[in-house]
Design a protein around this motif. Sequence first.
Motif, short mmCIF file in Angstrom:
data_model
loop_
_atom_site.label_atom_id
_atom_site.label_comp_id
_atom_site.label_asym_id
_atom_site.label_seq_id
_atom_site.Cartn_x
_atom_site.Cartn_y
_atom_site.Cartn_z
N CYS A 32 -5.63 -5.78 5.66
CA CYS A 32 -5.85 -5.80 4.22
C CYS A 32 -5.62 -7.21 3.67
N THR A 58 -0.96 1.75 5.99
CA THR A 58 -0.57 1.48 7.38
C THR A 58 0.89 1.08 7.45
N CYS A 117 -0.90 -4.94 5.04
CA CYS A 117 -1.01 -5.15 6.48
C CYS A 117 -1.94 -6.33 6.73
N GLN A 126 -2.15 -1.14 0.29
CA GLN A 126 -3.56 -0.86 0.15
C GLN A 126 -3.98 0.36 0.96
N CYS A 127 -3.68 0.37 2.26
CA CYS A 127 -4.20 1.43 3.12
C CYS A 127 -3.11 2.33 3.67
N CYS A 180 1.65 -0.54 4.01
CA CYS A 180 0.68 -1.38 3.32
C CYS A 180 0.36 -0.77 1.96
ZN LIG Z 1 -3.59 -2.21 4.94
#
Ligand SMILES: [Zn+2]
Length: 99
Positions: free
Chosen positions: A41, A21, A38, A18-19, A16
Amino acid sequence: MAFGNDRQMYDVDLTCAQCGTHISQLPFQPSGDRPVYCSDCNRARRDRFSSNTRPPRQMFQVDLTCAECGTAITELPFQPSGDKPVYCRNCMQARRDRA
Ligand SMILES: [Zn+2]
Ligand SMILES: [Zn+2]
């Protein structure tokens, strides 16, 4: 079918944007030149997006006059029922402020 498994999932090996994952499946084929998020997100981004920018409202073309000031009304954000008075934007706003 126990699950509404009608969406094809693509097996991927991504993280992901963003995070971080790990993402092993996507409901679409990743293009490779766009960040992938993900599902958590994605949902968060969608929520944020929809609260910031309002989607364009569907407008109905009408040929009416405002029941209060007589202004011609050519568009309404809703389908007029025909048995209720319709007000122009200004009058609608004024009525809302008064309420
Ligand atoms: Zn994420
Ligand atoms: Zn009016």
